[in-house]
Design a protein around this motif. Structure first.
Motif: not given
Length: 306
Positions: A17, A20-21, A23-25, A27
């Motif tokens: 989490e 993702y918060v 840097d949404k890029s 993986r």
């Protein structure tokens, strides 16, 4: 950026989490469900299966999920050209120092003794304090903070480490001065990094050279302590007790003799736990630094092992 989190048996939802918060890029793949190994450029490790990093052809950065890196360096298959970094977090230091202080003060004010007396309904006001001189083994970021807090509280403290240090405001011993260090103290707090030189350092030879009745606190690594030697040291009176947070095998087996000893206080490796909120930004920052050919933060020295 592709990250693989390899930490068997550990809950990593919060880690995912946070990435993702930030840097949404990014993986994030989590072991054992890593389907695209070629996409992995950085790995985040805690007690990983040895040899697994050879499966990632584009790996550029190895990150420990905590302050320690011995669990990584014990894997002889890790390529020497890939940099290894660790997490440095003020909360880690805060928690570790508070845990060690708790153990020191509980011994100083004999809380463990009073807990046993309570069970036996014994009212004993004699000798409510033990005079202490604390010895901190390992005075890096974590141990140094503990020393500072002890000095602030007016508690005598000495330090011991593998290499010389200058400009310190407390007595410091290193290398072959271990017995000189032991002669000064009656509480030992082990905060050493685990290296080939420090593994098994807490052994019967060391305990024999302690002041009689010395109290031991180990918050470093289980492999610093020769566990059967601790039992012998307690039986012979070299040590009066121990507070342990780390063990050679975790969880501690139910048939382990430590469970049955009143002189030993056991906690389940909770002295200081990495905070993903602080760790994730450091990992992303180091990845960007690597891409831009900039110096990494908290990179470990492979020669020293920390």
């Amino acid at each position: 950026m592709g990250i693989a989190i390899i930490s068997p048996g550990r809950e990593v939802k919060k880690w995912k989490e946070n990435f993702y918060v930030l840097d949404k890029s990014i993986r994030v793949q989590v072991y054992p469900e890593i389907s695209d190994k070629e996409a992995v450029e950085a790995v985040l490790l805690w007690q990983h299966p040895k040899g697994i990093l050879n499966q990632f052809p584009n790996l550029k950065l190895i990150c420990s999920m905590g302050a320690g890196v011995d669990h990584i360096l014990s894997d002889q298959s890790i390529p020497s050209h890939i940099p290894i970094v660790r997490i440095v977090d003020e909360k880690l230091t805060y928690s570790m120092t508070n845990y060690a202080l708790m153990g020191i003060l509980n011994y100083h004010r004999q809380i463990f003794r009073y807990q046993l007396n309570q069970k036996k309904k014994i009212w004993d006001m004699s000798n409510p304090e033990i005079d202490i001189h604390v010895g901190v083994m390992g005075v890096g970021a974590l141990g140094g903070d503990l020393v500072d807090k002890l000095l602030y509280m007016g508690i005598p403290v000495s330090g011991y480490g593998n290499s010389p240090k200058s400009g310190l405001n407390f007595p410091y011993y290193f290398g072959d001065q271990l017995n000189d260090f032991l002669a000064q103290v009656n509480v030992i707090v082990c905060m050493l990094p685990l290296t080939p030189q420090t593994e098994n350092i807490l052994n019967i030879s060391l305990f024999e050279n302690c002041n009689k009745g010395t109290y031991l606190i180990n918050v470093a690594r289980g492999r610093h302590l020769v566990e059967e030697d601790l039992l012998e040291a307690l039986d012979k009176g070299y040590l009066s007790g121990a507070l342990l947070d780390v063990y050679r095998k975790e969880p501690l087996p139910k048939d382990h003799p430590f469970w049955e000893r009143n002189e030993i206080t056991i906690t389940p490796h909770i002295a200081s736990v990495t905070n993903p909120d602080a760790a994730a930004p450091q990992i992303i920052d180091n990845y960007k630094r690597l891409k831009n050919s900039q110096p990494l933060i908290n990179q470990i020295n492979l020669t020293l092992g920390y």
